[in-house]
Structure formats: C-alpha cells, structure tokens
Design a protein around this motif. Structure first.
Motif, PDB file in Angstrom:
ATOM      1  N   PRO A 194       0.825  -1.218   0.000  1.00  9.04           N
ATOM      2  CA  PRO A 194       0.000   0.000   0.000  1.00  9.04           C
ATOM      3  C   PRO A 194       0.852   1.258   0.000  1.00  9.04           C
ATOM      4  O   PRO A 194       1.854   1.361   0.716  1.00  9.04           O
ATOM      5  CB  PRO A 194      -0.813  -0.128   1.304  1.00  9.04           C
ATOM      6  N   HIS A 227      -8.247   4.205  -6.493  1.00  2.00           N
ATOM      7  CA  HIS A 227      -8.754   3.843  -5.170  1.00  2.00           C
ATOM      8  C   HIS A 227     -10.086   4.499  -4.819  1.00  2.00           C
ATOM      9  O   HIS A 227     -10.590   4.315  -3.699  1.00  2.00           O
ATOM     10  CB  HIS A 227      -7.716   4.198  -4.099  1.00  2.00           C
ATOM     11  N   ARG A 240      -9.309  -3.857  -2.917  1.00  3.52           N
ATOM     12  CA  ARG A 240      -8.167  -3.796  -1.995  1.00  3.52           C
ATOM     13  C   ARG A 240      -6.823  -3.974  -2.693  1.00  3.52           C
ATOM     14  O   ARG A 240      -5.787  -4.069  -2.023  1.00  3.52           O
ATOM     15  CB  ARG A 240      -8.334  -4.850  -0.911  1.00  3.52           C
ATOM     16  N   GLU A 241      -6.830  -3.986  -3.982  1.00  8.31           N
ATOM     17  CA  GLU A 241      -5.584  -4.190  -4.718  1.00  8.31           C
ATOM     18  C   GLU A 241      -4.758  -2.901  -4.777  1.00  8.31           C
ATOM     19  O   GLU A 241      -5.297  -1.792  -4.770  1.00  8.31           O
ATOM     20  CB  GLU A 241      -5.886  -4.649  -6.143  1.00  8.31           C
ATOM     21  N   ASN A 242      -3.449  -3.071  -4.832  1.00 15.28           N
ATOM     22  CA  ASN A 242      -2.500  -1.983  -5.086  1.00 15.28           C
ATOM     23  C   ASN A 242      -1.586  -2.463  -6.196  1.00 15.28           C
ATOM     24  O   ASN A 242      -0.694  -3.279  -5.953  1.00 15.28           O
ATOM     25  CB  ASN A 242      -1.686  -1.657  -3.834  1.00 15.28           C
TER      26      ASN A 242
END
Length: 299
Positions: A194, A227, A240-242
């Motif tokens: 993150p 986001h 929730r991916e980065n």
C-alpha cells in the motif's frame, strides 16, 4: 509513436482534446482535427494524452468462461455489445484471447470520470442492448468479477487512441490453427505494498521504460489502482488491490520472447528489479493476449 517516446511530453495544450469523428478517435487542437501522421507534427509541448481525455478511468476485466465458449462470447461481444456500450458513454479499448488460458476472455474499457462510469454503466445494463443479449453472454461465463479499476500511472500514460478505427462487424470470427499471430499485447500486473504505486510508477517511467525500447516493441500504456469508491457497485471490483501495470504491444510472440531474454540478461534490468523487490508483495502476473478483430488496441 508509443508511450516511451512521449514520456517527456507531458504538457497538454489547453485547447486540445480527443474526440470521435467518423467512428475513429481524432486529436483536436484549437477545434481543428489532427489525423494520423499529423499528430507527430504537433508542437513538442502537446502530448497526445488520450488517457487524460478519453479514458482517465479504465477497467481491466478478466472473465473465466465455460470450456470451449470463448469464441461464442467473442461473437456476441464484438457483434452485439460494443456499439451499445459506447453509445452509453464509455470506450471499449480492447478485447483479447488469452494465449495461455484458453477459457479466459480479457478486455479493457474506459470512462471520462467515476461519475460518468456510474451513469454509462447504468444506461447500458438497464438498456435494451444488454437486455437483448445478456442471456447469451452470461451463458458462456463462470466468473466475471475479476476486475481492476485503474487510472493512468502518470500524465500521458493512458492509451493514445488517436486515429484508430474499429473494423466493421465480422460474425463467426475464429482463430486459424497454427496461423502466425500478427501482434500480441502483453499486460504485466505488479502487486505492490500500500502506498507504493506513485513511487513505483515514477521509477518505471524513468528507468524501466527506456530499457524496454526495441524494434517491434511498443509500450502502449501504464496504470495504477484507482482507489476511489466503486461508483457502480452492481459490478464488483478488486477494491483492496494496489497494482502497477504496463501494457505493451509486440510485433509477434517471437519478438516478445526475444525481448524477455534480452532484458533478463541485462545487468541494468536485473539491478532495477532487485531494487524494486521491497515494493512487491507477490509474483508479477503476465497476460499474453491476442486482440480480436474489433479491438482498438493491439491490431
């Protein structure tokens, strides 16, 4: 001209814009259309930032299909669903067969904003085109929820669709066994800790992208996770991916293979990825994709 050549040309003229004319994307400067090779003669402070104008919000969608049903879905999608989506206010950027996963259909679509995304998706999925063809499309699918919501990794990093034109509908398109592929698109998805996306993108633009330049290799676009809250929750995204991902066109599968070997042997490339390891949380995903006949990207 690919993305690499434009990395340093990140200032857009205030009166320039990308629009659609005669079913192709046209870059405009001071409301005058600029076609094809004319784009290369724009002043150096005018970069073709298609992403900033046409698709600052992009979805990468990977569908798992029932065995043997991919060509059925492509017939429905390319023949019945593209124009309806674009009339609702989105851009269908590219549709692909995954070369390594025979039951995967991968596609990209773009929006002018998150608000436009909500309005366009509502208009399409509540509209007559989807109602007429959804049963045929859904009958081919096992899972359609593998979706990354993305934005350009830096100004000008989106797709340059200027001058592209979609071919007319061709029904019954099937790949010919053993026929050499004319161009493939490779998407690499890098999973990051993150907060690492911006720094990773900056280093990629400054260090990795120049090393990728080679004959038959065209870096088309680069993206990071968007986001913002999903503006159309009826369609899930991997919230929730980065990620950082690159989209590159190669003239052939052989060109891609040679390029990978050459990069892997280069000390500077090895050093770059060694330095990047602390930002990576899992192995990189590589998608080798063959564009369908109506894809804007990769043909």
């Amino acid at each position: 001209m690919g993305l690499i050549e434009w990395l340093s040309l990140l200032t857009l003229h205030d009166n320039s814009k990308l629009t659609k004319q005669d079913n192709r994307f046209v870059y405009k400067q001071d409301d005058h259309p600029v076609f094809g090779d004319q784009l290369m003669n724009l002043p150096l402070n005018v970069a073709p930032q298609a992403a900033a104008l046409a698709s600052p919000v992009v979805e990468l969608r990977q569908y798992t299909l029932k065995t043997g049903k991919r060509d059925t879905l492509i017939d429905v999608f390319d023949g019945k669903l593209i124009e309806g989506q674009e009339e609702a206010g989105m851009t269908i950027i590219g549709q692909f067969r995954d070369l390594d996963r025979p039951d995967m259909f991968v596609w990209l679509r773009g929006f002018d904003s998150m608000d436009t995304r909500r309005e366009a998706l509502a208009a399409f999925y509540d509209g007559p085109v989807w109602v007429a063809h959804r049963d045929a499309a859904n009958a081919t699918m096992i899972d359609s929820d593998d979706v990354l919501l993305l934005k350009p990794a830096w100004p000008g990093a989106g797709f340059d669709l200027s001058g592209t034109q979609r071919v007319a509908v061709a029904t019954g398109e099937k790949p010919i066994p053993n026929k050499p592929l004319v161009g493939i698109v490779v998407i690499q998805i890098h999973h990051l800790r993150p907060g690492a996306e911006t720094g990773f993108a900056s280093r990629f633009a400054a260090e990795a992208a120049p090393m990728m330049k080679a004959p038959g290799v065209h870096l088309l676009a680069a993206f990071i996770t968007e986001h913002a809250e999903n503006s159309f929750p009826r369609l899930p995204v991997r919230a929730r991916e980065n990620v950082f991902l690159s989209v590159t066109r190669f003239d052939s599968t052989e060109t891609h293979a040679r390029h990978e070997v050459a990069l892997a042997a280069a000390p500077a490339w090895q050093a770059y990825w060694q330095a990047a390891q602390p930002d990576l949380t899992k192995p990189t995903e590589t998608l080798r994709l063959s564009p369908t006949s109506r894809s804007l990207v990769g043909r």
